[in-house]
Design an enzyme around this catalytic site. Structure first.
Site, mmCIF file in Angstrom:
data_model
loop_
_atom_site.group_PDB
_atom_site.id
_atom_site.type_symbol
_atom_site.label_atom_id
_atom_site.label_comp_id
_atom_site.label_asym_id
_atom_site.label_seq_id
_atom_site.Cartn_x
_atom_site.Cartn_y
_atom_site.Cartn_z
ATOM 1 N N ASP A 101 -2.107 102.677 85.554
ATOM 2 C CA ASP A 101 -1.065 101.819 86.100
ATOM 3 C C ASP A 101 0.281 102.531 85.894
ATOM 4 O O ASP A 101 0.629 102.895 84.765
ATOM 5 C CB ASP A 101 -1.084 100.502 85.306
ATOM 6 C CG ASP A 101 -0.673 99.316 86.132
ATOM 7 O OD1 ASP A 101 0.240 99.459 86.944
ATOM 8 O OD2 ASP A 101 -1.258 98.231 85.934
ATOM 9 N N ASP A 203 2.846 99.944 90.313
ATOM 10 C CA ASP A 203 3.313 98.589 90.022
ATOM 11 C C ASP A 203 4.585 98.254 90.807
ATOM 12 O O ASP A 203 5.542 99.045 90.800
ATOM 13 C CB ASP A 203 3.617 98.496 88.517
ATOM 14 C CG ASP A 203 4.027 97.109 88.088
ATOM 15 O OD1 ASP A 203 3.172 96.220 88.096
ATOM 16 O OD2 ASP A 203 5.217 96.916 87.746
ATOM 17 N N GLU A 260 0.751 97.981 94.525
ATOM 18 C CA GLU A 260 0.802 96.529 94.394
ATOM 19 C C GLU A 260 1.800 96.046 95.432
ATOM 20 O O GLU A 260 2.972 96.417 95.395
ATOM 21 C CB GLU A 260 1.283 96.125 92.999
ATOM 22 C CG GLU A 260 1.287 94.627 92.849
ATOM 23 C CD GLU A 260 2.165 94.103 91.734
ATOM 24 O OE1 GLU A 260 1.933 92.981 91.304
ATOM 25 O OE2 GLU A 260 3.097 94.818 91.301
ATOM 26 N N HIS A 327 -4.345 90.072 86.454
ATOM 27 C CA HIS A 327 -3.657 89.561 85.262
ATOM 28 C C HIS A 327 -2.402 88.760 85.609
ATOM 29 O O HIS A 327 -1.710 88.309 84.708
ATOM 30 C CB HIS A 327 -3.302 90.748 84.377
ATOM 31 C CG HIS A 327 -2.365 91.697 85.066
ATOM 32 N ND1 HIS A 327 -2.726 92.430 86.189
ATOM 33 C CD2 HIS A 327 -1.071 92.011 84.825
ATOM 34 C CE1 HIS A 327 -1.695 93.136 86.602
ATOM 35 N NE2 HIS A 327 -0.680 92.904 85.790
ATOM 36 N N ASP A 328 -2.088 88.609 86.885
ATOM 37 C CA ASP A 328 -0.877 87.877 87.288
ATOM 38 C C ASP A 328 -1.170 86.510 87.886
ATOM 39 O O ASP A 328 -0.238 85.821 88.318
ATOM 40 C CB ASP A 328 -0.085 88.689 88.337
ATOM 41 C CG ASP A 328 0.551 89.938 87.743
ATOM 42 O OD1 ASP A 328 0.803 89.963 86.531
ATOM 43 O OD2 ASP A 328 0.796 90.884 88.510
HETATM 44 O O1 TEU Z 1 3.835 92.368 89.177
HETATM 45 C C1 TEU Z 1 4.841 92.346 90.145
HETATM 46 C C2 TEU Z 1 4.905 91.058 90.857
HETATM 47 O O2 TEU Z 1 5.024 90.984 92.053
HETATM 48 C C3 TEU Z 1 4.867 89.912 89.958
HETATM 49 O O3 TEU Z 1 6.179 89.723 89.569
HETATM 50 C C4 TEU Z 1 4.381 88.641 90.469
HETATM 51 O O4 TEU Z 1 5.211 88.165 91.496
HETATM 52 C C5 TEU Z 1 4.428 87.730 89.281
HETATM 53 O O5 TEU Z 1 3.556 88.277 88.322
HETATM 54 C C6 TEU Z 1 4.003 86.325 89.574
HETATM 55 O O6 TEU Z 1 4.111 85.601 88.368
HETATM 56 C C7 TEU Z 1 3.719 93.519 88.437
HETATM 57 C C8 TEU Z 1 2.666 93.365 87.368
HETATM 58 O O7 TEU Z 1 1.410 93.172 87.945
HETATM 59 C C9 TEU Z 1 3.071 92.275 86.434
HETATM 60 O O8 TEU Z 1 2.103 92.038 85.440
HETATM 61 C C10 TEU Z 1 4.372 92.686 85.795
HETATM 62 O O9 TEU Z 1 4.823 91.624 84.992
HETATM 63 C C11 TEU Z 1 5.433 93.021 86.827
HETATM 64 O O10 TEU Z 1 4.935 93.884 87.841
HETATM 65 C C12 TEU Z 1 6.566 93.747 86.189
HETATM 66 O O11 TEU Z 1 6.167 95.040 85.846
#
Ligand code: TEU
Length: 554
Positions: A101, A203, A260, A327-328
């Site tokens: 990542d 990311d 992403e 994980h989001d």
């Molecule tokens: O996520 C980016 C993203 O688009 C997220 O902000 C999403 O909208 C959010 O998680 C919804 O709650 C990436 C990673 O996957 C995430 O885990 C990180 O927190 C974020 O970037 C910052 O690096």
């Protein structure tokens, strides 16, 4: 086989590991690299051939590793570089590839670059980040995902200036306009590629390119925060950066590269991934996971429509990732299935059938092979995630109805999907001998690997069969997609075709029996797989059990 441009990364099945939560080898309550090494044979037994590891770099953990303070190191909580090398070797020995990542929209505020950058206006690292001198007045509004006020500008008294942070205040955005920054990024990517890693997940990459003037937001942005987010994404310079990254890094190795975010339009998505552009292999869009992202739930029609539109837009060229969880977002079975004891196994298997029978590279989140569910939270103190904690502070300030807010948070929080992997029924689920950093889900006594290993029809064993089925049938990877029964209220039906191979997928997305009347041109010849007992249709008719998934050969 026709000209389908075969690639290993199209045929891969990706398993995403959140290392803090997978397996703790030393009893400190935090998962680590040696824990993953212990479980390599388990990962291999799933049939998956690629692992995406969320960040394992040194980090103050404001956002669990997505705030990186050293891009070429390993966080001591996770182990050492020697552990990493051993992990990579152990994966390769088993035919498993590793995707790292790369978090370079922003760094941690504790990264030496930012420490330098904030120290004075004439520091050589000043332009590594976006600064707005206070004498120019307040900068124009930009949205921040994790800021307590959703304001992306943070005032810093040391140099009397504001810095930009699209995520938390501890995640300042790097300035990609600065060629030095880009050179540093390619250097760190080459460091990992030279070590032998097999791919990169970029990311939040659609946010990297910015107009350094930060003009006022267009009027359309006043209507809805979603417009602000789209406006902040996909500045056209992102394509220049990716083409440069391709020249400097990707072209030298055989890598899987995935962003992403797939932009704001199908045209954006194609521009990121179409082969002749030399940018990325694939991207994953958010339209799918946005379905069902409220307490109201979702309808099958919405779900089917989103995936069908994306399929059709990518029918001729381009390649996408396909996933229902990471994980989001909450656990897929709690969001799209039914996590009650009676239906969670069937619905988890149905959802895995969807992911593994669609075109695109499937990404499966750890624990979803078991049907792990959302967890239980009592109050705000149970939440660990910065996104949850800061949105709670904002809700209090805004005076919103806190019962509704908490109900939403419990259902939608990212912490739901970050609870430790459920290996067995012991008190810490076999994850750790110490106190887990995030409480294990109380249902681990019923949902765990040890129990499911012993049942031929468990979600775990069904998942293994599904992965094998995809490996055995290239039609599931490359075949064209056609939607059937477009008005059916319970059943999502589609066929896949490649030369003379064809399959029909029937998915009952409901908790009731569903009758299906197949059109005459669909004549199933044999059963390839089902999560529940199934038979061939009689005179084109069959009844699917609640959450039954069936794949027939046509
Ligand atoms: O996520 C980016 C993203 O688009 C997220 O902000 C999403 O909208 C959010 O998680 C919804 O709650 C990436 C990673 O996957 C995430 O885990 C990180 O927190 C974020 O970037 C910052 O690096």
């Amino acid at each position: 086989m026709p000209n389908i441009d075969r690639k290993w990364w199209k045929e891969a099945v990706v398993y995403q590991i959140y290392p803090r939560s997978f397996k703790d080898s030393d009893g400190d309550g935090v998962g680590d690299l040696r824990g993953i090494i212990e479980k390599l044979d388990y990962i291999k037994s799933l049939g998956v051939d690629t692992v995406w590891l969320t960040p394992v770099y040194p980090s103050p953990n404001d956002d669990n590793g997505y705030d990186v303070s050293d891009y070429c190191g390993i966080h001591p909580d996770f182990g050492s570089m020697a552990d990493f090398d051993e992990l990579l070797e152990g994966m390769h020995a088993r035919g498993i590839r590793l995707v790292m990542d790369i978090v370079v929209n922003h760094s941690s505020d504790e990264h030496p670059w930012f420490v330098q950058s904030r120290s004075s206006r004439d520091n050589p690292y000043r332009d590594y980040y976006h600064w707005w001198p206070a004498e120019k007045g307040k900068p124009n509004y930009r949205y921040s995902f994790f800021d307590e006020d959703n304001n992306a500008w943070q005032y810093d008294a040391t140099t009397d200036a504001y810095y930009l942070h699209y995520f938390s205040v501890k995640q300042p955005d790097l300035n990609w306009d600065n060629p030095e920054v880009r050179r540093e990024v390619y250097k760190l990517m080459n460091f990992w590629a030279a070590k032998g890693v097999d791919g990169f997940r970029l990311d939040a990459f659609q946010l990297v390119a910015k107009d350094p003037e930060f003009p006022p937001l267009p009027e359309s942005c006043a209507e809805d925060i979603k417009h602000v987010i789209s406006y902040q994404a996909m500045d056209p310079k992102v394509h220049d950066y990716l083409q440069e990254m391709h020249r400097e890094v990707f072209s030298k190795y055989d890598l899987m590269t995935v962003a992403e975010g797939a932009g704001n339009t199908f045209a954006d998505a194609h521009a990121l991934v179409d082969a002749e552009r030399n940018e990325l292999n694939m991207a994953y869009h958010f339209d799918g996971v946005h379905v069902g992202s409220s307490l109201a739930g979702y309808t099958l029609a919405e779900f089917r429509d989103v995936y069908t539109r994306w399929e059709e837009a990518f029918a001729e060229k381009g390649w996408l990732a396909i996933y229902l969880a990471n994980h989001d977002v909450p656990r897929m079975v709690s969001k799209y299935g039914n996590d009650s004891p009676a239906l969670r196994a069937a619905s988890a298997s149905l959802l895995n059938t969807f992911v593994l029978s669609m075109r695109g590279t499937p990404y499966v989140y750890y624990g979803d092979e078991l049907g792990m569910t959302n967890t239980e939270f009592e109050g705000i103190a149970d939440f660990q995630d910065i996104a949850a904690r800061n949105s709670h502070k904002k809700a209090l300030k805004d005076g919103v109805d806190m019962d509704t807010f908490m109900a939403q948070l419990k259902h939608l929080s990212r912490d739901n999907s970050r609870t430790p992997m459920q290996w067995d029924a012991s008190p810490n689920a076999g994850f750790s001998s110490g106190t887990p950093w995030l409480r294990v889900n109380p249902n681990h006594s019923e949902i765990n690997v040890a129990v499911q290993e012993n049942h031929a029809t468990s979600p775990l064993n069904y998942f293994r069969r599904l992965v094998q089925l995809r490996k055995d049938h290239p039609v599931l990877v490359y075949g064209s997609y056609q939607l059937w029964l477009p008005e059916h209220e319970q059943v999502y039906a589609y066929s896949r075709r490649l030369d003379d191979a064809a399959v029909l997928v029937l998915l009952n997305f409901s908790d009731a029996e569903a009758s299906v009347d197949l059109p005459n041109e669909l004549v199933p010849q044999g059963l390839l797989i089902s999560n529940l007992a199934a038979a061939l249709p009689v005179a084109g008719k069959l009844v699917l059990q609640p959450y039954q998934a069936i794949i027939f050969a046509l």
